[in-house]
Scaffold this motif. Structure first.
Motif, short mmCIF file in Angstrom:
data_model
loop_
_atom_site.label_atom_id
_atom_site.label_comp_id
_atom_site.label_asym_id
_atom_site.label_seq_id
_atom_site.Cartn_x
_atom_site.Cartn_y
_atom_site.Cartn_z
N ALA A 7 -13.92 26.42 -1.36
CA ALA A 7 -14.22 25.60 -2.54
C ALA A 7 -13.55 26.20 -3.78
O ALA A 7 -13.53 27.42 -3.97
CB ALA A 7 -15.72 25.53 -2.75
N VAL A 8 -13.01 25.32 -4.61
CA VAL A 8 -12.56 25.73 -5.94
C VAL A 8 -13.80 25.88 -6.81
O VAL A 8 -14.66 24.99 -6.83
CB VAL A 8 -11.59 24.69 -6.53
N THR A 39 -10.62 16.23 -5.54
CA THR A 39 -12.04 16.41 -5.21
C THR A 39 -12.80 15.13 -5.56
O THR A 39 -12.33 14.31 -6.36
CB THR A 39 -12.60 17.59 -6.03
N PRO A 40 -14.00 14.93 -4.99
CA PRO A 40 -14.82 13.77 -5.41
C PRO A 40 -15.02 13.77 -6.92
O PRO A 40 -15.10 14.85 -7.54
CB PRO A 40 -16.14 14.00 -4.66
N VAL A 68 -23.27 7.63 10.72
CA VAL A 68 -22.68 6.95 11.87
C VAL A 68 -23.38 7.48 13.12
O VAL A 68 -23.41 8.69 13.35
CB VAL A 68 -21.16 7.23 11.95
N ALA A 173 -20.48 9.52 0.49
CA ALA A 173 -19.22 9.18 1.16
C ALA A 173 -18.34 8.22 0.37
O ALA A 173 -17.13 8.44 0.26
CB ALA A 173 -19.54 8.55 2.51
N GLY A 201 -7.74 10.30 -5.27
CA GLY A 201 -8.91 10.15 -4.41
C GLY A 201 -9.47 8.74 -4.47
O GLY A 201 -8.99 7.88 -5.22
N SER A 202 -10.51 8.53 -3.69
CA SER A 202 -11.04 7.18 -3.51
C SER A 202 -11.83 6.68 -4.71
O SER A 202 -12.27 5.54 -4.71
CB SER A 202 -11.93 7.15 -2.26
N GLY A 208 -11.03 3.68 0.61
CA GLY A 208 -10.37 3.44 1.89
C GLY A 208 -9.15 4.33 2.01
O GLY A 208 -8.58 4.78 1.01
N VAL A 209 -8.76 4.57 3.24
CA VAL A 209 -7.68 5.53 3.50
C VAL A 209 -6.35 5.09 2.88
O VAL A 209 -5.69 5.88 2.19
CB VAL A 209 -7.56 5.80 5.01
N PRO A 210 -5.90 3.82 3.08
CA PRO A 210 -4.60 3.45 2.49
C PRO A 210 -4.58 3.61 0.97
O PRO A 210 -3.61 4.14 0.41
CB PRO A 210 -4.43 1.99 2.91
N THR A 212 -6.40 5.57 -0.80
CA THR A 212 -6.50 6.98 -1.15
C THR A 212 -5.15 7.69 -0.98
O THR A 212 -4.77 8.54 -1.79
CB THR A 212 -7.60 7.66 -0.30
C1 LIG Z 1 -18.25 6.80 8.04
C2 LIG Z 1 -17.04 6.39 7.28
C3 LIG Z 1 -16.12 5.54 7.85
C4 LIG Z 1 -14.98 5.15 7.16
N1 LIG Z 1 -14.10 4.31 7.76
C5 LIG Z 1 -12.99 3.96 7.11
C6 LIG Z 1 -12.03 3.12 7.74
O1 LIG Z 1 -12.19 2.71 8.89
N2 LIG Z 1 -10.91 2.78 7.04
C7 LIG Z 1 -10.68 3.22 5.77
O2 LIG Z 1 -9.66 2.90 5.17
N3 LIG Z 1 -11.58 4.02 5.14
C8 LIG Z 1 -12.72 4.40 5.78
N4 LIG Z 1 -13.63 5.21 5.17
C9 LIG Z 1 -13.38 5.63 3.78
C10 LIG Z 1 -12.43 6.80 3.72
O3 LIG Z 1 -12.77 7.76 4.71
C11 LIG Z 1 -12.54 7.44 2.35
O4 LIG Z 1 -12.37 6.46 1.35
C12 LIG Z 1 -11.48 8.51 2.16
O5 LIG Z 1 -11.58 9.50 3.15
C13 LIG Z 1 -11.68 9.14 0.82
O6 LIG Z 1 -10.75 10.19 0.69
P1 LIG Z 1 -10.86 11.17 -0.53
O7 LIG Z 1 -9.72 12.12 -0.38
O8 LIG Z 1 -10.99 10.44 -1.81
O9 LIG Z 1 -12.25 11.90 -0.36
P2 LIG Z 1 -12.69 12.95 0.72
O10 LIG Z 1 -12.10 12.63 2.05
O11 LIG Z 1 -14.18 13.03 0.59
O12 LIG Z 1 -12.00 14.30 0.21
C14 LIG Z 1 -12.53 15.05 -0.83
C15 LIG Z 1 -12.35 16.50 -0.43
O13 LIG Z 1 -12.71 17.33 -1.51
C16 LIG Z 1 -13.26 18.50 -0.94
N5 LIG Z 1 -13.99 19.23 -1.97
C17 LIG Z 1 -15.19 18.92 -2.54
N6 LIG Z 1 -15.52 19.85 -3.45
C18 LIG Z 1 -14.51 20.75 -3.47
C19 LIG Z 1 -14.27 21.96 -4.21
N7 LIG Z 1 -15.12 22.41 -5.14
N8 LIG Z 1 -13.13 22.64 -3.95
C20 LIG Z 1 -12.23 22.20 -3.04
N9 LIG Z 1 -12.41 21.07 -2.31
C21 LIG Z 1 -13.53 20.36 -2.53
C22 LIG Z 1 -14.12 17.99 0.19
O14 LIG Z 1 -14.39 19.02 1.10
C23 LIG Z 1 -13.22 16.91 0.76
O15 LIG Z 1 -12.39 17.43 1.77
C24 LIG Z 1 -14.77 5.62 5.84
C25 LIG Z 1 -15.68 6.49 5.26
C26 LIG Z 1 -16.80 6.88 5.97
C27 LIG Z 1 -17.79 7.84 5.34
#
Ligand SMILES: Cc1cc2nc3c(=O)[nH]c(=O)nc-3n(C[C@H](O)[C@H](O)[C@H](O)COP(=O)(O)OP(=O)(O)OC[C@H]3O[C@@H](n4cnc5c(N)ncnc54)[C@H](O)[C@@H]3O)c2cc1C
Length: 229
Positions: A7-8, A39-40, A68, A173, A201-202, A208-210, A212
């Motif tokens: 973690a940062v 990060t979130p 899930v 999430a 980030g999302s 969603g992944v695309p 993001t």
């Molecule tokens: C159950 C589920 C199913 C899903 N299915 C789909 C799907 O089928 N298709 C689709 O498009 N989307 C889907 N999504 C949505 C998609 O997974 C998310 O929108 C996407 O992963 C968000 O990416 P992100 O990088 O914004 O966030 P995250 O993936 O949450 O990444 C944030 C990262 O920050 C890290 N972090 C937090 N605090 C710190 C800190 N202090 N220092 C360093 N790192 C830190 C966390 O560990 C994490 O790795 C789904 C989500 C869930 C929960």
């Protein structure tokens, strides 16, 4: 250097040093020309909020938690619809059990991903939880599996005994885009840009992944262009 599962803990400005930023973890300090905060949003607010009010305001971005639950059911005694890969359950759907259903969707996994097909079993994945429904948090894994199996039985008509189950909990999430979100993000991006930071980030360009991935590319482009000046 990629530091996984680390973690940062702080993001510090060091304008008089050779690099404008330092990124701290519990055990390291990394100097940086530029920082992409992926990060979130509430974590970004904690890390960068003291440098800019609009970044601090990202603490207001709420997220929905979900779980899930994957059920492994005896194929011979489980009735799936003849076609389709799953079903969605409308909000506040009544059923014979307590209050309304917690399941929001069922997926028939081997119809989406044929390599998951098994001769004797069928894998059904249930989603539970919404931004306004966190009842699943009050159930431990055994109780959640039992509840989901009961609701799946009600939805499908007949399901075999649960031979195995897996629960994955995602407590914060999915970022919620509430009224005012666009201006919150616009102000945060402007604040970040003025400081030489970028946001990804999302919470910013769509959930969603695309979206993001697109957000990450946008942040990388911003940083690259800034460093090239
Ligand atoms: C159950 C589920 C199913 C899903 N299915 C789909 C799907 O089928 N298709 C689709 O498009 N989307 C889907 N999504 C949505 C998609 O997974 C998310 O929108 C996407 O992963 C968000 O990416 P992100 O990088 O914004 O966030 P995250 O993936 O949450 O990444 C944030 C990262 O920050 C890290 N972090 C937090 N605090 C710190 C800190 N202090 N220092 C360093 N790192 C830190 C966390 O560990 C994490 O790795 C789904 C989500 C869930 C929960």
């Amino acid at each position: 250097m990629l530091r996984r599962t680390t973690a940062v803990t702080a993001l510090r400005r060091t304008p008089s040093g050779p690099y404008p930023w330092e990124v701290d973890t519990a055990t390291t300090t990394t100097p940086a020309d530029a920082v992409v905060l992926a990060t979130p949003a509430p974590v970004t607010a904690v890390l960068a909020g003291r440098h800019d009010g609009a970044l601090a305001a990202l603490s207001a971005v709420r997220s929905a938690g979900v779980a899930v639950v994957t059920l492994c059911l005896a194929r011979a005694t489980t009735d799936l619809p003849a076609t389709g890969t799953g079903l969605l359950v409308p909000l506040a759907t009544p059923w014979p059990g307590p209050d309304t259903m917690v399941v929001t969707a069922l997926s028939f996994l081997d119809r989406k991903w044929p390599h998951l097909r098994r001769d004797d079993d069928v894998l059904v994945r249930a989603h539970v939880g919404r931004s306004d429904d966190a009842r699943w948090r009050d159930l431990d894994d055994d109780a959640l599996v039992a509840r989901v199996a009961d609701e799946a039985r009600h939805l499908l008509g007949r399901i075999g005994p649960v031979r195995a189950a897996h629960v994955a909990r995602w407590p914060s999430a999915l970022a919620q885009y509430e009224p005012g979100h666009a201006s919150l993000v616009e102000a945060a991006r402007a604040g970040a840009s003025a400081l030489g930071l970028a946001l990804a980030g999302s919470a910013y360009d769509g959930v969603g992944v695309p979206a993001t991935i697109g957000s990450g590319r946008r942040a990388a482009r911003e940083v690259r262009e800034r460093l090239a000046r």
